[in-house]
Design an enzyme around this catalytic site. Structure first.
Site, short mmCIF file in Angstrom:
data_model
loop_
_atom_site.label_atom_id
_atom_site.label_comp_id
_atom_site.label_asym_id
_atom_site.label_seq_id
_atom_site.Cartn_x
_atom_site.Cartn_y
_atom_site.Cartn_z
N ASN A 90 0.89 -1.29 -0.09
CA ASN A 90 -0.10 0.09 -0.11
C ASN A 90 0.83 1.33 -0.07
OD1 ASN A 90 -2.52 1.88 0.95
ND2 ASN A 90 -1.02 2.04 2.82
N TYR A 156 3.29 10.12 -11.12
CA TYR A 156 2.47 9.37 -10.28
C TYR A 156 1.67 8.33 -11.33
CZ TYR A 156 -1.46 8.04 -6.90
OH TYR A 156 -2.12 7.30 -6.23
N ILE A 189 -9.95 8.92 -2.48
CA ILE A 189 -10.22 8.41 -1.19
C ILE A 189 -9.86 9.47 -0.07
CG2 ILE A 189 -9.94 6.55 0.44
CD1 ILE A 189 -11.27 5.37 -2.45
P1 NAP Z 1 -1.35 8.60 2.78
O1 NAP Z 1 -2.73 8.79 3.69
O2 NAP Z 1 -0.34 9.48 2.38
O3 NAP Z 1 -0.83 7.28 3.57
C1 NAP Z 1 0.30 6.54 3.02
C2 NAP Z 1 1.14 5.87 4.21
O4 NAP Z 1 2.16 5.29 3.75
C3 NAP Z 1 1.72 7.01 5.24
O5 NAP Z 1 1.37 6.55 6.63
C4 NAP Z 1 3.08 7.36 4.92
O6 NAP Z 1 3.86 7.60 5.78
C5 NAP Z 1 3.53 5.79 4.43
N1 NAP Z 1 4.61 6.02 3.54
C6 NAP Z 1 5.02 6.89 2.52
N2 NAP Z 1 6.21 6.42 2.02
C7 NAP Z 1 6.55 5.29 2.55
C8 NAP Z 1 7.65 4.59 2.23
N3 NAP Z 1 8.80 4.90 1.49
N4 NAP Z 1 7.74 3.31 3.16
C9 NAP Z 1 6.76 2.89 4.02
N5 NAP Z 1 5.63 3.59 4.19
C10 NAP Z 1 5.50 5.04 3.43
O7 NAP Z 1 -1.97 7.75 1.50
P2 NAP Z 1 -3.16 7.11 1.12
O8 NAP Z 1 -4.33 8.03 0.28
O9 NAP Z 1 -4.09 6.19 2.16
O10 NAP Z 1 -2.63 6.03 0.06
C11 NAP Z 1 -2.45 4.69 0.09
C12 NAP Z 1 -2.24 4.08 -1.32
O11 NAP Z 1 -3.32 4.21 -2.09
C13 NAP Z 1 -1.07 4.73 -2.19
O12 NAP Z 1 -0.55 3.78 -2.91
C14 NAP Z 1 -1.74 5.59 -2.95
O13 NAP Z 1 -1.18 5.85 -4.40
C15 NAP Z 1 -3.23 4.95 -3.20
N6 NAP Z 1 -4.28 5.58 -3.89
C16 NAP Z 1 -4.64 6.63 -2.99
C17 NAP Z 1 -5.76 7.25 -3.32
C18 NAP Z 1 -6.46 8.35 -2.78
O14 NAP Z 1 -7.22 9.09 -3.21
N7 NAP Z 1 -6.21 8.57 -1.33
C19 NAP Z 1 -6.44 6.83 -4.62
C20 NAP Z 1 -5.93 5.82 -5.43
C21 NAP Z 1 -4.82 5.28 -4.91
P3 NAP Z 1 3.97 9.27 5.98
O15 NAP Z 1 2.72 9.85 6.25
O16 NAP Z 1 5.11 9.48 7.22
O17 NAP Z 1 4.53 9.88 4.72
#
Ligand code: NAP
Length: 256
Positions: A90, A156, A189
């Site tokens: 993730n 991205y 999301i």
């Molecule tokens: P988020 O709220 O930013 O959470 C991401 C988590 O991953 C944070 O705890 C972050 O830690 C951690 N992280 C970042 N870099 C890392 C690394 N190098 N190694 C280990 N952990 C790391 O993001 P999210 O929205 O939940 O997204 C999760 C996944 O879903 C991602 O792959 C994203 O691309 C995908 N996604 C999200 C959306 C959306 O709309 N939110 C849509 C499509 C896909 P820090 O906060 O300390 O950096």
């Protein structure tokens, strides 16, 4: 009896957002959860939330883009849990929003390092562990940006198209060894990442809801738990004939 009772499940980047919701859902459905994140305090907070709810979890810090961190993560899983049955890759970053010619190579490298290189490193280790145990299920976090283009997000978008490619390849190579690999493609999301994207795209004039709700045919962005439901189900035996897919969970976004 939960969907994944007694199984061990790893969720990278589970200190926040979709990762945290997925770790909580795995625990609710009976798994022992390995919470991993680059950030210690948020990862430990997720672990505490699981334990307070009566589940089982352990936190292991890892930056997925660092090969030695990933090696330590899987050594610790081997020592503490023995087998690994389910994994959700993730951890991901969004980087900067800008048209292609204004993107910096530093931003491109940073995104590729975490979203593709980090995913590849984890995928390799997960498959090595799972084939020793006779199988397992892996879910990779892609995005609707892994299926269609998004102006302003070229690195991205490229990284998430790469995730879908890695997923298909791993599914083809290890299906006969009982390992299923799927990616899921969320629409908007409600997490920190979407707030950042809305902020950058509108120069702080609109919230993620204002910008993104109307773009989804269902009339709103999604909640992290709505993505977690699909991830845990895909890792369960209910999804036994599903592998190599890139499944939208997007309120109809890519149907447009
Ligand atoms: P988020 O709220 O930013 O959470 C991401 C988590 O991953 C944070 O705890 C972050 O830690 C951690 N992280 C970042 N870099 C890392 C690394 N190098 N190694 C280990 N952990 C790391 O993001 P999210 O929205 O939940 O997204 C999760 C996944 O879903 C991602 O792959 C994203 O691309 C995908 N996604 C999200 C959306 C959306 O709309 N939110 C849509 C499509 C896909 P820090 O906060 O300390 O950096």
């Amino acid at each position: 009896m939960g969907l994944v009772s007694g199984k061990t499940a790893l969720v990278t980047g589970s200190g926040a957002g979709i990762g945290r919701a997925t770790a909580l859902k795995f625990a609710e459905e009976g798994a022992n959860v390995v919470v991993s994140d680059i950030d210690v305090s948020s990862g430990e907070e997720t672990t505490e939330l699981i334990e307070k709810a009566g589940g089982h979890a352990a936190f292991i810090k890892a930056d997925v883009s660092d090969p030695s961190d990933v090696e330590n993560l899987f050594d610790a899983i081997e020592k503490s849990f023995g087998s690994l049955d389910c994994a959700c890759n993730n951890a991901g970053i969004e980087g900067n929003v800008a048209p292609t010619i204004d993107q910096t190579i530093e931003n491109f490298d940073a995104i590729m390092n975490v979203n593709v290189r980090g995913m590849f490193l984890c995928l390799q280790s997960e498959i090595r562990h799972m084939r020793k145990n006779g199988g397992g299920a892996i879910v990779n976090l892609s995005s609707v940006a892994g299926l269609i283009g998004f102006p302003g997000l070229s690195p991205y978008t490229a990284s998430k198209h790469a995730v879908n490619g890695l997923t298909k390849n791993a599914a083809l190579e290890y299906g006969k060894e009982g390992i299923r690999v799927n990616s899921i493609c969320p629409g908007g999301i409600d997490t920190r990442m979407l707030d950042s994207l809305a902020d950058q795209s509108t120069a702080g004039t609109q919230t993620s809801h204002q910008m993104m709700d109307p773009l989804h045919p269902i009339g709103r962005i999604g909640q992290a738990v709505e993505v977690a439901e699909l991830i845990v189900w895909l890792c369960s035996s209910r999804a036994s004939f599903i592998t190599g897919t890139n499944i939208p969970v997007d309120g109809g976004f890519v149907a447009q």
